[in-house]
Design a protein around this motif. Structure first.
Motif, short mmCIF file in Angstrom:
data_model
loop_
_atom_site.label_atom_id
_atom_site.label_comp_id
_atom_site.label_asym_id
_atom_site.label_seq_id
_atom_site.Cartn_x
_atom_site.Cartn_y
_atom_site.Cartn_z
N SER A 3 -11.56 9.02 -4.55
CA SER A 3 -12.25 10.01 -3.72
C SER A 3 -13.42 10.71 -4.42
O SER A 3 -14.54 10.73 -3.89
CB SER A 3 -11.22 11.02 -3.23
N THR B 37 -14.25 7.55 3.68
CA THR B 37 -13.77 8.33 2.53
C THR B 37 -13.21 9.66 3.06
O THR B 37 -13.81 10.27 3.94
CB THR B 37 -14.88 8.50 1.46
N CYS C 256 -10.44 4.28 -0.81
CA CYS C 256 -9.40 5.30 -0.96
C CYS C 256 -8.06 4.91 -0.32
O CYS C 256 -7.02 5.41 -0.72
CB CYS C 256 -9.86 6.64 -0.40
N PRO D 233 -6.34 6.11 -3.88
CA PRO D 233 -6.71 7.47 -3.45
C PRO D 233 -7.55 8.20 -4.50
O PRO D 233 -8.38 9.04 -4.17
CB PRO D 233 -5.36 8.17 -3.27
N SER E 219 -14.82 2.72 2.10
CA SER E 219 -14.07 3.49 1.10
C SER E 219 -12.89 2.68 0.59
O SER E 219 -12.22 1.99 1.35
CB SER E 219 -13.57 4.78 1.73
#
Lengths: 155, 389
Positions: free
Chosen positions: A106, A123, A99, A103, A97
């Motif tokens: 997502s 994630t 993220c 962020p 991920s």
């Protein structure tokens, strides 16, 4: 308006450490092929340099016969567009991920995961975003071998 | 669950654009402490659907993704396919497409003024703005025969020309709308009752706007200078440019002000186009099969950047069409922005990103230690309005 060529040159040098292959499909676009484990460091480098923002993640099924899926991470800065491309094996597609760096990725990652069956490791909300609760596990609607007839219920 | 912590589920069938969404607000007393979102209630599999249709059929499917910004979707798709085919629409067609884009922005922003005014408990403003919006709907109908799916695009150009009578009708309509918009700007920036619902509410700093990945007027109201029309001009936006409208306050008032001020830019650029409409054919010839390749098109929808990725394998149908709408980018911010706010502010913060309230009158459940109270979206809005009084 910012100059696309200069922006793409900057992006190319930022991404150089991870670039396996680099392409310029048109004047305002740079495609960089990277290895799947490099997605987080490459995204972090763009982010740290303040180069653009992640505008979308596109999943592609390159076909059952190729055994490959592809994910494209699209970054935009003014008129310039950078695509980070990773190829994943169709049977065990896993990617980290991004993220922790971005962020806002997502929703894109959740969509990638439920539509293509790509596991996005780490994630923050791995649960479904778009597909219904009663959607069968292991059925990914944007894969080329998806057969909607399988979902038909009697009556 | 702690004694005074409740989860308030809202939806699924309400606040989102073409995507009714389900929001769950966790509240501690009156204050929202967490928010999660579930989408997909009207996921129709359009991306998949494009793979089973021809390039031309898809133009009609794509236009039906959204009932508000139908033209911008079709335009993004047409631009992508034209790029793959190596065809560019003639200058007059590009200008007419831009004109439709801006008329669409006007009706979309006016629609939003009404919806947001309604959420704020300001129904007079809601009714006036929707009455005025009929003016632009009539203009679109006069040009294309349709109020919603104007369907002005063909691959390679447009279907409709604009004659002198239509031109005069548009100019008259704009004059009326401009005058009304001046009044709206006055209301949203000066009316004390209205400002109580918007000033200092849902504040998003520039850094947050970037971090949350917001786009369009939501980002611009927080000082993020991003507008595809300016950053990467498409259609005729280099010949008929618009100015990027920004604000620095980042609150709901700023989001109102940015959208209303954008209307003036739209009026101005439409007049520019009508005064200098290039003379040319309306459409270029397109091949039936599209050469293999990939094309990306980015356009500025009323709600922000709309992104299309189109891949062709050389056949009569696309290999893949990926659509990333602006609302998916802005939704993420709602979850973050409501945290720390009163539950009563949630409807306004949601309305602030301009989701579509076509199905807003839905049940809301408030859970209190296993005890479920049923609220409708209207109840929640009334609660919001009552709280502000």
């Amino acid at each position: 308006m910012k100059d696309a060529t200069a922006l793409l040159q900057a992006a190319e040098s930022i991404l150089a450490p991870w670039a396996k292959e680099t392409m310029r499909p048109d004047a305002a676009r740079l495609d960089v092929v990277i290895a799947p484990p490099d997605i987080v460091p490459a995204a972090r480098a763009l982010h740290a340099a303040g180069w653009g923002f992640l505008t979308a993640i596109t999943g592609l099924d390159l076909g059952v016969e190729t055994g490959k899926l592809e994910a494209l991470y699209h970054f935009c800065e003014g008129p310039a567009l950078v695509n980070l491309r990773v190829t994943l094996p169709r049977d065990t597609p896993v990617i980290d991920s991004v993220c922790s760096v971005i962020p806002a990725a997502s929703f894109f990652e959740r969509e990638l995961s439920e539509m293509f069956g790509i596991t996005v490791k780490g994630t923050p909300h791995p649960e479904r975003l778009f597909l219904p609760e009663d959607w069968p596990d292991g059925v990914y609607p944007l894969r080329k071998d998806f057969n909607p007839d399988r979902l038909r219920t009697e009556g | 669950m702690e004694a005074n912590k409740f989860i308030v589920p809202i939806g699924p069938q309400h606040p989102a654009l073409k995507e009714p969404g389900h929001f769950e607000f966790t509240v501690d007393g009156e204050v929202v402490t967490d928010a999660t979102i579930r989408l997909g209630y009207v996921h129709r599999g359009v991306e998949r659907g494009t793979e089973d249709r021809t390039w031309v059929q898809n133009l009609y499917l794509i236009e039906r993704i959204c009932g508000i910004c139908s033209h911008i979707h079709a335009t993004a798709y047409a631009l992508g396919v034209e790029k793959l085919a190596g065809v560019s629409a003639p200058p007059r067609a590009q200008a007419i497409r831009e004109l439709f884009c801006e008329l669409e922005r006007i009706h979309s922003h006016l629609l939003w003024v009404g919806v947001a005014a309604h959420e704020a408990g300001f129904d007079a403003l809601f009714m006036y703005s929707w009455r005025d919006r009929e003016t632009v709907m009539d203009l679109l109908e006069g040009l294309s025969g349709n109020r919603v799916h104007y369907s002005c695009n063909v691959l390679g150009g447009v279907k409709f020309d604009i004659d002198d009578t239509q031109r005069d009708t548009i100019l008259r309509g704009l004059e009326f709308l401009e005058q009304r918009t001046q009044h709206y700007l006055d209301v949203v920036t000066n009316d004390a009752a209205f400002l109580r619902r918007t000033r200092g509410v849902g504040v998003m700093t520039r850094e947050q706007a970037i971090e949350y990945g917001t786009v369009g007027p939501v980002a611009r109201a927080s000082g993020v200078e991003r507008d595809v029309r300016v950053d990467a001009p498409y259609l005729a936006y280099d010949q008929f440019p618009v100015k990027t409208i920004t604000d620095t306050a980042g609150d709901l008032e700023a989001r109102f002000a940015v959208r209303v001020r954008e209307l003036f830019e739209s009026y101005r650029v439409i007049r520019e186009i009508l005064d200098n409409l290039p003379r040319s054919e309306l459409a270029a010839k397109m091949p039936r099969k599209i050469p293999p390749g990939e094309a990306i098109s980015r356009v500025e929808a009323p709600r922000g950047e709309l992104f299309y990725f189109i891949k062709s394998n050389g056949g009569e149908k696309p290999e893949r069409v990926k659509v990333r709408t602006p609302s998916i980018c802005n939704f993420g911010s709602v979850g973050r922005l409501t945290i720390g706010h009163q539950l009563a502010d949630a409807p306004m913060i949601l309305a602030g990103i301009d989701p579509c309230f076509s199905c807003n009158d839905r049940a809301v459940y408030i859970t209190r230690n296993g005890d479920t109270q049923r609220w409708s979206w209207d109840d929640l809005c009334r609660y919001g309005v009552a709280n502000a009084e």
